[in-house]
Structures are given as structure tokens and as C-alpha cells.
Motif scaffolding. Structure first.
Motif, short mmCIF file in Angstrom:
data_model
loop_
_atom_site.label_atom_id
_atom_site.label_comp_id
_atom_site.label_asym_id
_atom_site.label_seq_id
_atom_site.Cartn_x
_atom_site.Cartn_y
_atom_site.Cartn_z
N GLU A 147 10.27 -29.68 112.13
CA GLU A 147 9.73 -29.12 110.88
C GLU A 147 10.79 -28.41 110.05
OE1 GLU A 147 8.58 -28.51 113.96
OE2 GLU A 147 6.87 -29.89 113.86
N GLN A 148 11.92 -28.12 110.67
CA GLN A 148 12.98 -27.39 109.94
C GLN A 148 13.91 -28.32 109.17
OE1 GLN A 148 14.28 -25.20 113.60
NE2 GLN A 148 14.48 -23.51 112.17
N ILE A 149 13.60 -29.63 109.17
CA ILE A 149 14.54 -30.58 108.58
C ILE A 149 13.90 -31.24 107.36
CG2 ILE A 149 15.95 -32.65 109.01
CD1 ILE A 149 15.73 -31.87 112.05
N ASP A 150 14.50 -31.04 106.23
CA ASP A 150 13.95 -31.53 104.97
C ASP A 150 14.99 -32.44 104.28
OD1 ASP A 150 12.03 -31.71 103.08
OD2 ASP A 150 12.07 -29.60 102.49
N VAL A 151 14.49 -33.32 103.41
CA VAL A 151 15.38 -34.23 102.67
C VAL A 151 15.06 -34.13 101.19
CG1 VAL A 151 15.96 -36.65 102.25
CG2 VAL A 151 15.62 -35.88 104.59
#
Ligand code: NDP
Ligand code: MG
Length: 394
Positions: free
Chosen positions: A238-242
Motif C-alpha cells: 500500500e505504500q507504493i504509488d505510481v
């Protein structure tokens, strides 16, 4: 008093590729800091020989054994050891005379040599992201046991690593990987249905090897990078965004628990993250073109289109699923990219094949290295069968 830096001796796995040749440019520009100790390539004997003559390493490895005689004869008069075969990679990366291993082999083929370097407790400048995609759990666990340090070369991960310098990793709320969007940004499936490899190989901002260029056009590259980031920085999914950022000036960002966001910027040039990984924790002056903000009147950002670029969604799903799922995705992707480059499968079908293969390989929650190898083999067979069914293959 100025301290004289110790000369770092470097092994480059994949010296004939896009990253490998740029790494040699960095070494050539700073002979007082870096020295090529070992050069390794697969089949491009001509370039490997030329590199060996220029950089005079202690040894070269050519993994395609049919090229051994050619390389050995060409270097016969020089004090350069010549080895052949993939097995030799595991030996040379462990040599005491090697300080840093640059892993710039493309694909799953880079897994074993990277693991050998980790086992030997080396500093690894990691470009071969597929290694972490497939076996990030094993690689990171091994590295904590042996004291190996893995420094990212991938520009996004180098950006995050640079933003995290001096920071407490537990204060990271999320990371935001930037993606250029590739040559087909804004396009819809009715356009993508007809695109060819020659089209997809035209990346707007970066010049790279063929496989990663296709991955950038499908956004699989960004999906692989999400998984790579998870393992490099010990993040929850959940801590990884694009975010799409077409200008490729911000290379990625970190958002902290106090809402502050740090970004690392620069003109797109892989030599910078390569140099950073080699010089870390220091910085080295160079003559790279400087970023002039006045030349960029607009830096823009948008949501990725997960519906059109299904590979990104498939990779994200595989990351959430964990276990052998990312490895299966990676294997299927390597097969379809290879086929797409030979015009044996269409752009859209690449996602179909990857998705189907993902449903056909038994899920293993905590795979061993042997499990990963087996899943990789099975996924390749399944993917090749599906590619054969493509109209383009007939
Ligand atoms: P290239 O295709 O340009 O180069 C690949 C290198 O790997 C070549 O030296 C090639 O040798 C060697 N190689 C290929 N197959 C094998 C094999 N079976 N065994 C041993 N060596 C092999 O790739 P890139 O430099 O673009 O990419 C390398 C890695 O870096 C990839 O994992 C990619 O994702 C990553 N990366 C690349 C970036 C870029 O800008 N290019 C950016 C970020 C990450 P030969 O030529 O002799 O056959
Ligand atoms: Mg990248």
C-alpha cells in the motif's frame, strides 16, 4: 586535508548492454576512482574484446560458450584471464579483488550471478530488476545475513534512495514512482492493437536495451519497478504509488509521515544513477548537462491508465499476491516481449498471455530458489504455447 579515495575495482555483468556500456563510460571518466576488474557479456564477442583491450580488466567472462575461442584468441597476447559459461560468473563476482558488482544482465538470466554476489557479501549496484521481482525475499534475506549492500541503479529507485539519505526509513509514508508513460501515453486499445515493435522501440526520453524499452511502452516496467521498490526499501504494498510524469525530470519521490515530500530531479541520463551507485556515499563532480528549469515550463502529472495498460495492473496484482506470482509474471513477460520483438504476438496479446499464464501455474506462497526456477520454466512453456496460438505466429 582532502582524503584520497580508494580505487574501487568493479565487475560489470552485462558490460556490452546499454547499462554496461554507460557504466564503462563512467569508469573511463574517473580512472582515479574506478577500475574495471572483470567484464562479462553473453554473445557480443566483438564488443567484449574491444572493451577488454581498452579497459584491460583482470578477467573477462563470455557466457555464450561458443564465443570462447574467438575471445581467447583475440586477447591471447594480453594478461587477461578468459572464462566461458554462466557458471564462471558466480566465481568471479566472489573474488577478493572485486569491490563492486554491477548487475546489468537483462532478465531472469541475471538471478544466479546476483545471488552469488550477495552471498559473497559484495556491494551490488543493481540494474537487473528482474532479480528482485522474482526472488526479492530471498535476495534481501541473504543480503542481511552476508552484509551485502544493494544500491539501486534504476533511476526511480536511485531517486528514492537519494531522497532517503539521512532519513529514518520508518518515517516513510509512501513512495511515488514516476513513469514517463512511454511512447503510447494517452493511447487507447483501438490504437494499440496495431502497434509494431519498431513503433514501441521509440522511447521519448530514454535510450535503453530492447527488452526494457518494450516494458516501458506496455508499462510493465513500472509494474516491475513497484515490486523492485518493495524489496529494496522494505515497503508494504500500500505504500507504493505510481504517477505519470511525461517529462522524466522528477525521477521519483518519497512522502514522509509529516506530509513532506522529497523529490530527486535531473535530466534523464542513466550515467547519473550508475555513478551514484558506484560513488555512494559520496558524490563525484562530472560534466553531465545540467537541468535548466527555464527550459521546462511545465512539469505535469497524471493517473496511469490501468485499464489500457493492463500489464501495470497485472504486475500490481502479482505484487499483492506475492509468493511465486511475480516470478511467473516476469517469465511470461520475457517470453512475450521476445515474441513481440519478432512480430510473433501483438501488443495487446502480450497482456492476454501474461494474464492467462498467471492463472495456470500453481501458486507457491513461500517459494525456495528451486521453486522459483521451476515456476519460471513452467511459465515460459505455457507462455510459448499461448504465443503459438497468436495469428501473427502463423
Ligand atoms: P541490454 O539488452 O542493453 O544488455 C543486456 C546485457 O546482458 C548485455 O551485455 C548482454 O550480453 C547480457 N546478456 C543477455 N542475456 C544474457 C545471458 N543469458 N547471460 C548473460 N548475459 C546476458 O539491456 P539493458 O542494459 O537495457 O538492461 C540491463 C538490465 O538493467 C535490465 O534488467 C534492465 O531492466 C535494467 N535497467 C536498464 C536501464 C536502461 O536504461 N537500459 C534502466 C534501468 C534498469 P550480449 O550483448 O553480449 O549478448
Ligand atoms: Mg527505471
Amino acid at each position: 586535508m582532502k582524503e584520497t579515495a580508494k580505487l574501487k575495482r568493479i565487475a560489470i555483468l552485462g558490460s556490452t548492454g546499454s547499462i554496461g556500456t554507460q557504466a564503462l563510460e563512467v569508469i573511463a571518466a574517473h580512472p582515479q576512482l574506478f577500475e574495471a576488474e572483470v567484464l562479462c557479456a553473453h554473445s557480443n564477442a566483438t564488443l567484449l574484446i574491444a572493451q577488454a583491450k581498452q579497459f584491460k580488466p583482470n578477467a573477462v567472462v563470455v557466457t555464450d560458450e561458443t564465443k570462447y575461442t574467438e575471445v581467447k584468441e583475440a586477447l591471447g597476447s594480453l594478461p587477461i584471464k578468459v572464462f566461458a559459461g554462466a557458471g564462471a560468473l558466480a566465481d568471479v563476482v566472489a573474488w577478493d579483488s572485486v569491490d563492486i558488482v554491477i548487475t546489468a544482465i537483462v532478465g531472469f538470466a541475471g538471478l544466479h550471478s546476483t545471488i552469488a554476489a550477495v552471498k559473497a557479501g559484495k556491494r551490488i549496484a543493481l540494474a537487473n530488476k528482474e532479480t528482485l521481482v522474482v526472488a526479492g525475499d530471498i535476495v534481501t534475506r541473504l543480503a542481511s545475513e552476508t552484509g551485502a549492500t544493494v544500491i539501486p541503479v534504476d533511476s526511480e529507485h536511485s531517486a528514492i534512495f537519494q531522497c532517503l539519505a539521512g532519513e529514518d526509513y520508518s518515517q516513510v509514508e509512501k513512495i511515488i514512482l514516476t513513469a514517463s508513460g512511454g511512447p503510447f501515453l494517452g493511447k487507447k486499445p483501438n490504437f494499440l492493437v496495431n502497434v509494431k515493435a519498431s513503433h514501441a522501440l521509440q522511447h521519448p526520453n530514454w535510450t535503453m536495451g530492447a527488452k526494457i524499452t518494450i516494458d516501458s511502452a506496455t508499462l510493465m516496467n513500472k509494474g516491475l519497478e513497484m515490486i523492485e521498490a518493495k524489496w529494496l526499501f522494505g515497503l508494504e504494498n500500500e505504500q507504493i504509488d505510481v504517477v505519470i510524469h511525461p517529462q522524466s525530470i522528477i525521477h521519483s519521490m518519497v512522502q514522509f509521515t509529516d506530509s513532506s515530500v522529497k523529490a530527486q530531479m535531473g535530466l534523464p541520463d542513466m550515467k547519473l544513477p550508475i555513478q551514484y551507485a558506484l560513488a555512494y556515499p559520496g558524490r563525484v563532480h562530472n560534466d553531465f548537462k545540467r537541468l535548466d528549469f527555464k527550459e521546462f515550463s511545465k512539469l505535469s502529472f497524471e493517473q496511469p491508465d490501468y485499464k489500457t495498460f493492463r500489464n501495470l495492473a497485472l504486475a500490481k496484482d502479482a505484487m499483492y499476491k506475492g509468493g511465486n506470482a511475480p516470478g511467473v509474471l516476469n517469465a511470461a513477460n520475457e517470453v512475450v516481449v521476445h515474441a513481440f520483438l519478432q512480430n510473433r504476438v501483438s501488443f495487446i496479446e502480450m497482456s492476454d498471455v501474461i494474464e492467462t499464464v498467471g492463472t495456470r501455474i500453481a501458486f507457491i506462497e513461500q517459494p525456495t530458489l528451486e521453486d522459483h526456477e521451476q515456476s519460471d520454466k513452467e511459465a515460459r512453456i505455457r507462455a510459448a504455447e499461448l504465443v503459438k496460438k497468436s495469428q501473427l505466429s502463423h
